[in-house]
Design a protein around this motif. Structure first.
Motif, PDB file in Angstrom:
ATOM      1  N   LEU A 199      -6.534  -9.876 -10.381  1.00 17.66           N
ATOM      2  CA  LEU A 199      -7.345  -8.850 -11.020  1.00 17.66           C
ATOM      3  C   LEU A 199      -8.222  -8.203  -9.965  1.00 17.66           C
ATOM      4  O   LEU A 199      -8.488  -8.793  -8.914  1.00 17.66           O
ATOM      5  N   THR A 200      -8.720  -7.002 -10.232  1.00 16.93           N
ATOM      6  CA  THR A 200      -9.591  -6.287  -9.304  1.00 16.93           C
ATOM      7  C   THR A 200     -10.914  -5.975  -9.993  1.00 16.93           C
ATOM      8  O   THR A 200     -10.923  -5.496 -11.136  1.00 16.93           O
ATOM      9  N   THR A 201     -12.024  -6.225  -9.303  1.00 13.56           N
ATOM     10  CA  THR A 201     -13.350  -5.991  -9.872  1.00 13.56           C
ATOM     11  C   THR A 201     -13.828  -4.583  -9.542  1.00 13.56           C
ATOM     12  O   THR A 201     -13.175  -3.825  -8.839  1.00 13.56           O
ATOM     13  N   VAL A 202     -15.018  -4.264 -10.046  1.00 14.80           N
ATOM     14  CA  VAL A 202     -15.566  -2.918  -9.886  1.00 14.80           C
ATOM     15  C   VAL A 202     -15.856  -2.582  -8.423  1.00 14.80           C
ATOM     16  O   VAL A 202     -15.823  -1.414  -8.027  1.00 14.80           O
ATOM     17  N   THR A 203     -16.125  -3.579  -7.591  1.00 15.19           N
ATOM     18  CA  THR A 203     -16.379  -3.325  -6.171  1.00 15.19           C
ATOM     19  C   THR A 203     -15.134  -3.501  -5.318  1.00 15.19           C
ATOM     20  O   THR A 203     -15.223  -3.522  -4.097  1.00 15.19           O
ATOM     21  N   GLY A 204     -13.975  -3.639  -5.968  1.00 16.70           N
ATOM     22  CA  GLY A 204     -12.717  -3.733  -5.236  1.00 16.70           C
ATOM     23  C   GLY A 204     -12.345  -5.126  -4.793  1.00 16.70           C
ATOM     24  O   GLY A 204     -11.405  -5.284  -4.007  1.00 16.70           O
ATOM     25  N   LYS A 205     -13.026  -6.154  -5.281  1.00 12.49           N
ATOM     26  CA  LYS A 205     -12.669  -7.525  -4.933  1.00 12.49           C
ATOM     27  C   LYS A 205     -11.412  -7.943  -5.702  1.00 12.49           C
ATOM     28  O   LYS A 205     -11.267  -7.648  -6.880  1.00 12.49           O
ATOM     29  N   THR A 206     -10.493  -8.629  -5.012  1.00 11.90           N
ATOM     30  CA  THR A 206      -9.269  -9.113  -5.639  1.00 11.90           C
ATOM     31  C   THR A 206      -9.444 -10.571  -6.041  1.00 11.90           C
ATOM     32  O   THR A 206      -9.839 -11.404  -5.232  1.00 11.90           O
ATOM     33  N   TYR A 216      -8.476 -12.523 -17.714  1.00 15.13           N
ATOM     34  CA  TYR A 216      -8.922 -11.339 -18.434  1.00 15.13           C
ATOM     35  C   TYR A 216     -10.185 -10.825 -17.763  1.00 15.13           C
ATOM     36  O   TYR A 216     -11.070 -11.606 -17.399  1.00 15.13           O
ATOM     37  N   ALA A 217     -10.257  -9.487 -17.581  1.00 11.06           N
ATOM     38  CA  ALA A 217     -11.420  -8.865 -16.953  1.00 11.06           C
ATOM     39  C   ALA A 217     -11.906  -7.720 -17.820  1.00 11.06           C
ATOM     40  O   ALA A 217     -11.112  -7.005 -18.451  1.00 11.06           O
ATOM     41  N   LEU A 218     -13.205  -7.538 -17.840  1.00  9.58           N
ATOM     42  CA  LEU A 218     -13.842  -6.488 -18.626  1.00  9.58           C
ATOM     43  C   LEU A 218     -14.863  -5.794 -17.733  1.00  9.58           C
ATOM     44  O   LEU A 218     -15.670  -6.455 -17.077  1.00  9.58           O
TER      45      LEU A 218
END
Length: 233
Positions: A199-206, A216-218
C-alpha cells in the motif's frame, strides 16, 4: 419370496453416499472459510476507520482554547505549540493540546499523544487542567493501546503559506491549516486471497502487507481551524 440387495448395489449406494458427503463437507468448509475471510476483512476495515475517527476528532480540536457551559465561559492558555509531532516514516507521532466543553471545567484542558509500540498504535489522553490560573499544564503521557495491526499513521500537513510539511512545524510565519492522514492496517487473522501485497501512504511511503493477511488503507483530509494564531492586541 423377497429379494435383498446384491453386493454390487450396496457398493454403488455407498459410493454415491460418500460422494454426496464429500460434496457437502467441501461446501460447508468453503462457506465457513468465506465467512472467516469476510469477518477478518470487516474487522480490519472497522479498526482502521475507528482509528481515523479518533485521530480526526483530536486534530480538529487541536488548539481549541475555550470552555463553555451555559452562561459559564473560560479561556485557557495552551502550551506552545499546541500541536507537535515527528515524522516516523509511515508511523508518525503526535502531541496536541485542546480544551473541550464535553468535560467539566476541572478536566477540560487535555493533552493527547499518539505513538507506536511495534504495530500497536497507542494513545494517551490526560488532563492538563491547572489547579489555579488559566495556563494549561504539561503532564506526562499515559499511553494505552488504541489498535493492533496498524502499519501506518502517516500525516502530511498543509501550511497556511501553501507549503507542505511532514511535521506540523510550518515555520515562524505560518501554521498548519489542514492535514492529510493515512491510516493503514492488516487483518489479525490470516485470509485466503489477501489482495495487494503493498500500500502507499499520503507521503508516498510504501507499506508491505504481511504475508497471508488482508491490508486496508484509508486517507482523509482534516481541517484544523483552531490552530490559527490569535490576533495580537
Amino acid at each position: 419370496m423377497k429379494r435383498g440387495f446384491t453386493l454390487v448395489e450396496v457398493l454403488v449406494a455407498m459410493a454415491i453416499l460418500v460422494v454426496v458427503l464429500a460434496v457437502g463437507v467441501r461446501y460447508f468448509a468453503s462457506t465457513s472459510e468465506l465467512a472467516r475471510n469476510t469477518q477478518a476483512r470487516s474487522e480490519l476495515q472497522d479498526r482502521v476507520r475507528m482509528v481515523m475517527q479518533v485521530v480526526t476528532a483530536d486534530l480538529q480540536m487541536a488548539g481549541a482554547r475555550y470552555w463553555n457551559s451555559g452562561d459559564q465561559n473560560q479561556a485557557f492558555s495552551l502550551p506552545l505549540p499546541p500541536l507537535s509531532g515527528s515524522d516516523g516514516g509511515p508511523k508518525d507521532t503526535l502531541t496536541l493540546y485542546y480544551v473541550t466543553s464535553l468535560r467539566d471545567l476541572a478536566s477540560a484542558c487535555r493533552r493527547v499523544d499518539y505513538g507506536f509500540e511495534g504495530d500497536t498504535l497507542r494513545r494517551s489522553d490526560v488532563s492538563a487542567t491547572p489547579t489555579s490560573g488559566s495556563d494549561c499544564t504539561t503532564p506526562s503521557p499515559n499511553y494505552q493501546p488504541l489498535a493492533e495491526g496498524i502499519l501506518a499513521l502517516d500525516i502530511q500537513y498543509q501550511c497556511s503559506d501553501s507549503t507542505t510539511r511532514n511535521t506540523p512545524d510550518c515555520g515562524a510565519n505560518a501554521y498548519p491549516r489542514s492535514a492529510k492522514v493515512t491510516v493503514a492496517g492488516y487483518s489479525l487473522t490470516p485470509v485466503t486471497n489477501p489482495g495487494p501485497a503493498s500500500l502507499t501512504t499520503v507521503t508516498g511511503k510504501t507499506l508491505a502487507c504481511p504475508q497471508g493477511r488482508a491490508c486496508y488503507a484509508l486517507t482523509q483530509e482534516v481541517l484544523m481551524p483552531n490552530l490559527k494564531p490569535l490576533p495580537t492586541p
